[in-house]
Design a protein around this motif. Structure first.
Motif, mmCIF file in Angstrom:
data_model
loop_
_atom_site.group_PDB
_atom_site.id
_atom_site.type_symbol
_atom_site.label_atom_id
_atom_site.label_comp_id
_atom_site.label_asym_id
_atom_site.label_seq_id
_atom_site.Cartn_x
_atom_site.Cartn_y
_atom_site.Cartn_z
ATOM 1 N N GLY A 193 0.829 -1.184 0.000
ATOM 2 C CA GLY A 193 0.000 0.000 0.000
ATOM 3 C C GLY A 193 0.864 1.235 0.000
ATOM 4 N N THR A 212 -7.261 3.845 5.288
ATOM 5 C CA THR A 212 -7.406 2.496 5.835
ATOM 6 C C THR A 212 -7.960 2.538 7.241
ATOM 7 N N ARG A 243 -11.625 3.228 7.294
ATOM 8 C CA ARG A 243 -12.454 2.097 6.914
ATOM 9 C C ARG A 243 -12.669 1.124 8.059
ATOM 10 N N GLY A 286 -10.636 -5.670 4.740
ATOM 11 C CA GLY A 286 -9.601 -4.643 4.765
ATOM 12 C C GLY A 286 -9.117 -4.200 3.407
ATOM 13 N N ALA A 287 -9.576 -4.849 2.334
ATOM 14 C CA ALA A 287 -9.190 -4.466 0.979
ATOM 15 C C ALA A 287 -10.419 -4.214 0.117
ATOM 16 N N THR A 295 -9.519 -7.332 8.673
ATOM 17 C CA THR A 295 -9.520 -5.888 8.426
ATOM 18 C C THR A 295 -8.129 -5.371 8.078
ATOM 19 N N PRO A 333 -5.244 -4.674 5.827
ATOM 20 C CA PRO A 333 -5.231 -4.611 4.361
ATOM 21 C C PRO A 333 -4.370 -5.681 3.708
ATOM 22 N N GLN A 334 -3.213 -5.956 4.282
ATOM 23 C CA GLN A 334 -2.340 -6.950 3.680
ATOM 24 C C GLN A 334 -2.979 -8.338 3.705
ATOM 25 N N SER A 353 -6.007 -8.402 1.349
ATOM 26 C CA SER A 353 -5.682 -8.364 -0.078
ATOM 27 C C SER A 353 -5.431 -9.756 -0.641
ATOM 28 N N VAL A 367 -8.341 0.722 -3.632
ATOM 29 C CA VAL A 367 -8.166 0.914 -2.179
ATOM 30 C C VAL A 367 -6.736 1.316 -1.835
ATOM 31 N N MET A 416 -3.802 0.082 -3.018
ATOM 32 C CA MET A 416 -2.813 -0.986 -2.941
ATOM 33 C C MET A 416 -2.483 -1.446 -4.336
#
Length: 263
Positions: free
Chosen positions: A4, A12, A15, A221-222, A237, A239-240, A243, A258, A260
């Motif tokens: 990201g 992030t 969200r 999270g993504a 939640t 993001p990594q 994703s 988003v 990323m």
């Protein structure tokens, strides 16, 4: 690996706040239309994922798609459509041959019965042609409102809300309905959106459900729709981690939306 950007860290974090469930009909309408707009950003083009050229081909493919994937059906239908070109051919099909052609779609005996009976019903009541109205379509063997709305929307260009497992699940997660009955979900979504949006909204929700908002482990999270979703947190939640759950040919585009990108 997915990375990201620092500039998106604040987004992030934002969200992570769970949206509230819309409390009034007006709030649900506003939420539905915002969701529709965001889904259009995710999937500007969201065609039917079943391959077909005629209403009959789509009708048969939709019957075969029950409890299997569109990808699997699309592997079967080229040979099937080459062998059976019209309703009369399906009505007169040799059962053993038909079953063998569609065996890999699962439940092939029941599906063969539905396809043969579909051909016969079209011959007997509709001059061999697939009808273009909901009341007529739902009288056909193997057809319910979901199948009928797929046919209406994609073969005839008539608006319809297609409530499959994805659309029903997402509508409840988004707080647009609490209903479990697909007919009630169809009516409630239809009341929230203009008729012109019914088919594209259904298609895009199906795409989103298959690629991002999975039944058991959604990619919260993504997800572009997270700020609008009362169910945020049902899945990871981070993001990594999230994703890694995003799938499909649109994965790169969905991650870019988003903040990323694949690295």
């Amino acid at each position: 690996m997915v990375k990201g950007t620092a500039a998106d860290a604040a987004g992030t974090a934002k969200r992570r706040a769970r949206a509230s469930v819309p409390a009034t009909p007006l709030a649900r309408t506003r939420r539905a239309r915002k969701l529709s707009g965001e889904l259009a950003r995710e999937f500007p083009e969201a065609p039917c994922e079943l391959d077909f050229r005629t209403p009959l081909q789509l009708a048969v493919a939709t019957v075969l798609s029950a409890q299997t994937t569109d990808v699997r059906v699309n592997l079967v239908t080229p040979a099937l459509f080459a062998r059976y070109s019209d309703a009369a051919a399906y009505a007169a099909a040799d059962r053993a041959e038909l079953e063998e052609l569609i065996r890999s779609t699962g439940f092939y005996r029941n599906k063969a019965t539905s396809v043969i009976n579909l051909g016969a019903a079209l011959l007997e009541r509709f001059d061999g042609e697939v009808p273009g109205t909901l009341p007529e379509l739902v009288t056909l063997p193997g057809f319910g409102r979901k199948t009928a709305n797929v046919i209406l929307g994609h073969a005839f260009g008539k608006p319809g809300v297609t409530v499959d497992t994805h659309v029903g699940r997402l509508a409840r997660r988004w707080g647009l309905t609490t209903a479990e009955d697909p007919v009630k979900v169809e009516a409630e979504i239809g009341a929230l959106l203009p008729a012109a949006d019914w088919t594209p909204f259904s298609n895009r929700a199906i795409y989103h459900g298959r690629r991002v908002c999975h039944a058991k482990k959604p990619a919260c999270g993504a997800c572009l729709l997270a700020p609008l979703c009362p169910s945020f947190g049902t899945g990871p939640t981070d993001p990594q981690l999230a994703s890694e759950l995003v799938t499909g040919a649109e994965r790169g585009h969905l991650l870019q939306l988003v903040g990323m990108q694949d690295a």
